[in-house]
Scaffold this active site. Structure first.
Site, PDB file in Angstrom:
ATOM      1  N   ASN A 143       0.799  -1.228   0.000  1.00  0.00           N
ATOM      2  CA  ASN A 143       0.000   0.000   0.000  1.00  0.00           C
ATOM      3  C   ASN A 143       0.831   1.277   0.000  1.00  0.00           C
ATOM      4  O   ASN A 143       0.366   2.322  -0.457  1.00  0.00           O
ATOM      5  CB  ASN A 143      -1.016  -0.003   1.150  1.00  0.00           C
ATOM      6  N   CYS A 169      -3.072   0.399   7.138  1.00  0.00           N
ATOM      7  CA  CYS A 169      -2.981  -0.189   8.475  1.00  0.00           C
ATOM      8  C   CYS A 169      -3.644   0.708   9.509  1.00  0.00           C
ATOM      9  O   CYS A 169      -4.190   0.229  10.500  1.00  0.00           O
ATOM     10  CB  CYS A 169      -1.520  -0.418   8.854  1.00  0.00           C
ATOM     11  N   GLU A 218       5.603  -3.860  11.818  1.00  0.00           N
ATOM     12  CA  GLU A 218       4.255  -3.304  11.927  1.00  0.00           C
ATOM     13  C   GLU A 218       3.351  -4.211  11.120  1.00  0.00           C
ATOM     14  O   GLU A 218       3.521  -4.355   9.912  1.00  0.00           O
ATOM     15  CB  GLU A 218       4.219  -1.864  11.421  1.00  0.00           C
TER      16      GLU A 218
END
Length: 496
Positions: free
Chosen positions: A169, A298, A264
């Site tokens: 992304n 996210c 992450e």
């Protein structure tokens, strides 16, 4: 030099090369990996399918290059990073075009990502010079029982070879957020870009090549995760891994061994809305937080937890804004564009159908064409629905009506994720208490979750990650402390 001319050497025929030892190369495997355009669902690009032997050579070269780079003055490292940042911003148009075609990022947002990435690299260069240019001086008599017979000098030294694995992304921004800290700290970098987003990442790497970084210091290896994924992450020559993505990171953390990890791994970011909240502000933030880049972030709002007494009003305000969202191809700068893969669209649809079967209220008609899913707000979602807990990574947002703040906090904390959350209220005292109670790495007050600005700390709890990102934290994470102790024959005290 035009955009196409500047990047002519990174492609051979219709297959993009990989980058190693300061050169653009074709893989000896003779194989390639296709990259599917999410909008057309046809093959848009092809990249090299590198072999394990080629990975070995890249890491061996990276280790050698790092030894020389560690001896390069800080100001010189920073100078090259500033140069790379300028070149990156200079070529924002062709890189943004790749983002549009590879990951269906709206054109305007694609340009913003590239410019933001250049700014990140420059800021990192400046921050690195500041924090790496300082050390500590300790004296022994500050600890009980000691005279001043020892002087301790501490400094930050590089780790070695850093493996960087960004997600689809933000394949440029979340690549440079790993590359720039690693380089300013004196490390070498091996980049394994995502398949979707690999070509944009290769263009970005070429900007570092044009800036004149030493051969072997920056490498970019492309290929199938099934062929080289584990081989890379378990390679004994890798000294640090920085990964952003999904639950693959959990598997990496179990296999990586005793090296520093920065991870992450997604979130189920909760948005808690109290009775005294500014509902207009909350509605705007829910739209931005839940539906920008089709929810494929996210830090997207993944579940709204609203007090029942104001839920009807909030739903009405959100629905009016959902109706204004444009849906279509990224080239037209639409708000909602196709999700990245057909499998992603199928997963999202599975969550929607589960919610429908269990009685959720559909505020809009569910509509899908290929990878394109129209924005959908699901009201009256209950905890027994999958979408109450799972991360859709798409333009579908569940709303749960709650009867108390404690109920909202409980739902947030019951998640296995803990990346970010947000709370809307006009009472700052309540906001702080709720923030303290939420088990997330960051809580936004009266705004949607967000990663950034890029120098802010960014971290997750539980399955959302390990360690902390942000420019300063990343630089510190990619170094370790070294001490030199001077032993004096007798105590020595400086006299005023």
């Amino acid at each position: 030099m035009s955009g196409s001319e500047a990047f002519a050497e990174i492609i051979d025929g219709d297959v993009y090369k990989y980058y190693a030892d300061g050169e653009w190369k074709k893989s000896a495997s003779g194989k390639f990996v296709p990259i599917i355009n999410p909008t057309t669902r046809n093959t848009q690009f092809k990249v090299q399918a590198c072999s394990q032997e080629e990975v070995n050579k890249i890491i061996e070269t990276a280790k050698l290059a790092q030894k020389s780079w560690a001896k390069t003055p800080l100001w010189k490292r920073a100078e090259l990073l500033h140069k790379a940042a300028a070149i990156l911003k200079q070529h924002k148009a062709p890189i943004a075009e790749c983002l549009v075609k590879e990951i269906a990022k709206p054109a305007k947002d694609a340009v913003t990502e590239v410019v933001r990435s250049g700014d990140l690299v420059s800021y990192c260069a400046e921050e690195g010079v500041r924090i790496l240019g300082e050390g500590k001086f300790l004296v022994s008599d500050s600890f009980p029982g000691n005279e001043r017979t020892k002087y301790c000098l501490t400094s930050k030294i590089p780790l070695g070879v850093v493996l960087a694995i960004p997600p689809f992304n933000y394949p440029v921004n979340l690549a440079v957020s790993k590359i720039a800290p690693a380089l300013i700290a004196g490390n070498s970098i091996v980049l394994k870009p995502p398949t979707q987003g690999a070509v944009a990442a290769l263009h970005m790497v070429h900007c570092f090549h044009l800036a004149g970084f030493p051969k072997g210091l920056v490498s970019c290896v492309t290929g199938k995760g099934s062929d080289i994924g584990d081989f890379l992450t378990m390679h004994p020559g890798v000294n640090c891994i920085s990964f952003t993505g999904g639950d693959t990171g959990i598997a990496i953390s179990r296999k990586a061994g005793m090296i520093p990890l920065q991870m992450e791994l997604g979130g189920k970011d909760a948005c808690i809305i109290l009775e005294d909240a500014d509902l207009d502000l909350a509605a705007v933030s829910i739209i931005k937080g839940g539906f920008s880049y089709s929810g494929q972030r996210c830090t997207a709002v993944k579940v709204v937890l609203v007090m029942a007494s104001v839920a009807d009003t909030l739903v009405e305000k959100v629905n009016s804004k959902v109706a204004k969202l444009t849906v279509g191809p990224p080239e037209d700068d639409c708000d909602i564009t196709p999700v990245v893969t057909e499998s992603s669209a199928n997963f999202i649809e599975g969550l929607v159908m589960d919610a429908k079967q269990k009685g959720a209220t559909f505020c809009q008609e569910y509509k899908r064409e290929g990878n394109l899913i129209w924005p959908l707000l699901l009201d009256n979602v209950r905890p027994d629905m999958r979408i109450a807990w799972e991360e859709p990574f798409g333009p579908v947002l569940p709303l749960i009506r709650i009867n108390s703040v404690d109920e909202g906090i409980h739902h947030c904390n019951a998640s296995n994720f803990g990346l970010q959350g947000c709370v809307f209220t006009k009472d700052i005292n309540k906001a702080i208490l709720i923030s303290d109670a939420m088990e997330t790495g960051t809580v936004q007050i009266n705004s949607a979750p967000a990663r950034g600005p890029d120098h802010f700390p960014f971290q997750g709890l539980k399955d959302s990650g390990i360690g902390s990102q942000g420019i300063t934290n990343s630089i510190n994470m990619m170094t370790k402390t070294k001490s030199t102790v001077i032993n004096l024959p007798s105590p020595s005290y400086t006299m005023g």
